[in-house]
Enzyme design. Structure first.
Site, short mmCIF file in Angstrom:
data_model
loop_
_atom_site.label_atom_id
_atom_site.label_comp_id
_atom_site.label_asym_id
_atom_site.label_seq_id
_atom_site.Cartn_x
_atom_site.Cartn_y
_atom_site.Cartn_z
N ASN A 168 0.79 -0.99 -0.02
CA ASN A 168 0.03 0.01 -0.11
C ASN A 168 0.64 1.19 -0.03
O ASN A 168 1.66 1.12 0.45
CB ASN A 168 -0.66 -0.08 1.31
CG ASN A 168 -1.85 -1.15 1.31
OD1 ASN A 168 -2.02 -1.74 0.19
ND2 ASN A 168 -2.18 -1.41 2.58
N ARG A 220 -3.77 9.03 10.30
CA ARG A 220 -4.38 7.96 9.80
C ARG A 220 -4.16 7.01 10.76
O ARG A 220 -3.20 6.61 11.21
CB ARG A 220 -3.79 7.46 8.50
CG ARG A 220 -3.93 8.68 7.38
CD ARG A 220 -3.32 7.94 6.08
NE ARG A 220 -3.16 8.86 4.94
CZ ARG A 220 -3.92 9.00 3.90
NH1 ARG A 220 -5.10 7.93 3.80
NH2 ARG A 220 -4.09 9.72 3.01
N HIS A 227 -5.45 1.95 13.13
CA HIS A 227 -6.23 0.68 12.51
C HIS A 227 -5.50 -0.57 13.02
O HIS A 227 -4.15 -0.66 13.39
CB HIS A 227 -5.82 0.82 11.15
CG HIS A 227 -6.48 2.17 10.50
ND1 HIS A 227 -5.68 2.93 9.28
CD2 HIS A 227 -7.60 2.84 10.83
CE1 HIS A 227 -6.68 3.88 8.97
NE2 HIS A 227 -7.64 4.00 9.82
N LYS A 243 2.27 -5.34 9.17
CA LYS A 243 2.88 -4.27 8.48
C LYS A 243 4.09 -3.95 8.61
O LYS A 243 4.69 -3.79 9.77
CB LYS A 243 1.93 -2.86 8.71
CG LYS A 243 0.41 -3.31 8.19
CD LYS A 243 -0.34 -2.08 8.66
CE LYS A 243 -1.90 -2.26 8.53
NZ LYS A 243 -2.74 -1.03 9.07
N HIS A 283 -1.99 0.51 14.58
CA HIS A 283 -1.05 1.41 13.86
C HIS A 283 -1.82 2.67 13.54
O HIS A 283 -2.75 2.82 12.91
CB HIS A 283 -0.60 0.77 12.58
CG HIS A 283 0.46 1.51 11.91
ND1 HIS A 283 0.17 1.94 10.44
CD2 HIS A 283 1.65 1.92 12.11
CE1 HIS A 283 1.33 2.71 9.84
NE2 HIS A 283 2.16 2.47 11.04
N TYR A 320 3.70 0.55 2.82
CA TYR A 320 3.39 -0.62 3.52
C TYR A 320 3.65 -1.80 2.64
O TYR A 320 3.17 -1.82 1.86
CB TYR A 320 1.73 -0.40 4.07
CG TYR A 320 1.35 0.63 4.38
CD1 TYR A 320 0.60 0.78 5.58
CD2 TYR A 320 1.18 1.77 3.42
CE1 TYR A 320 0.19 1.98 6.22
CE2 TYR A 320 0.40 3.13 4.02
CZ TYR A 320 -0.25 2.94 5.21
OH TYR A 320 -0.82 4.19 5.72
N GLU A 339 -11.36 -5.46 9.18
CA GLU A 339 -10.59 -4.17 9.37
C GLU A 339 -11.54 -3.17 10.81
O GLU A 339 -12.77 -3.33 10.55
CB GLU A 339 -10.55 -3.24 8.51
CG GLU A 339 -9.74 -3.83 7.34
CD GLU A 339 -8.17 -4.11 7.56
OE1 GLU A 339 -7.79 -3.05 8.32
OE2 GLU A 339 -7.58 -4.98 7.40
N ASP A 356 -12.36 7.65 11.07
CA ASP A 356 -11.31 7.60 12.14
C ASP A 356 -11.63 8.47 13.18
O ASP A 356 -11.81 7.99 14.38
CB ASP A 356 -9.95 8.05 11.68
CG ASP A 356 -9.19 7.07 10.71
OD1 ASP A 356 -9.71 5.78 10.85
OD2 ASP A 356 -8.23 7.16 10.17
#
Length: 199
Positions: free
Chosen positions: A49, A59, A62, A72, A119, A132, A143, A170
């Site tokens: 990614n 971000r 997650h 990751k 993360h 990633y 997720e 988020d």
């Protein structure tokens, strides 16, 4: 390449050697031998990614259901960011604790986030890129997220003096306590057992 164990079990920082010269720079942000030496197993890569963020964008936090989870290996090929790994594994001795590592396009440090850890990151400059390497493909049904502004976590977003920019997803994510109450946080012992299967 050097490896440094972070406080949260299974998480590592990797520091590669960069080779600058009159043409520019060469660096290998991921090196399998160093990874295997630190973790005791190779990194399976099922998907890569790439994100680009403006200064102040957050971000995360997650994570994915374990098993299989999604590990990751992340680094910053452009700009700079503060990468944060949060222990959200119920039963972990470091539950609710976090590690923060600056990643940038000067040193090309990388962070490995094993399955079951949360993360997140904040972009410190405009046009900050994050790359990633992911152990499993994106699976939207597995997720989840924790609100990165959860005051109980007290994540280090105050490194910038600007209003953070978040996605609606988020911003509306539950707090760590709410996520624990709903029962969808990873279990520490299940994560440890999963890590053993990777060896």
């Amino acid at each position: 390449m050097q490896a440094r164990r972070l406080e949260n079990t299974g998480a590592f920082e990797f520091i590669p050697k960069a080779f600058p010269d009159h043409r520019g720079l060469f660096v290998a942000p991921f090196q399998e031998a160093a990874f295997v030496e630190a973790l005791g197993h190779p990194l399976r890569v099922a998907q890569t990614n790439h994100s680009v963020s403006a200064r102040g964008v957050i971000r995360g936090v997650h994570f994915s259901d374990v098993p299989p989870g999604q590990a990751k290996y992340v680094y910053c090929p452009q700009g700079a960011l503060l990468d944060v790994v949060v222990d959200i594994r119920v039963g972990s001795p470091t539950f609710g604790k976090w590690d923060a590592v600056r990643l940038d396009a000067d040193e090309y440090r990388a962070v490995y986030v094993p399955e079951g850890l949360g993360h997140a990151f904040i972009a410190l400059t405009d046009d900050t890129a994050m790359s990633y390497l992911c152990s499993t493909p994106y699976n939207p049904g597995a997720e989840h997220g924790i609100n990165p502004l959860d005051p109980a976590l007290a994540l280090p977003w105050d490194v910038l003096d600007c209003e953070p920019v978040l996605s609606e997803k988020d911003r509306s994510a539950p707090s760590l306590a709410e996520a624990a109450e709903r029962g969808f946080l990873p279990d520490y012992e299940t994560c440890l057992a999963h890590y053993e299967t990777l060896r």
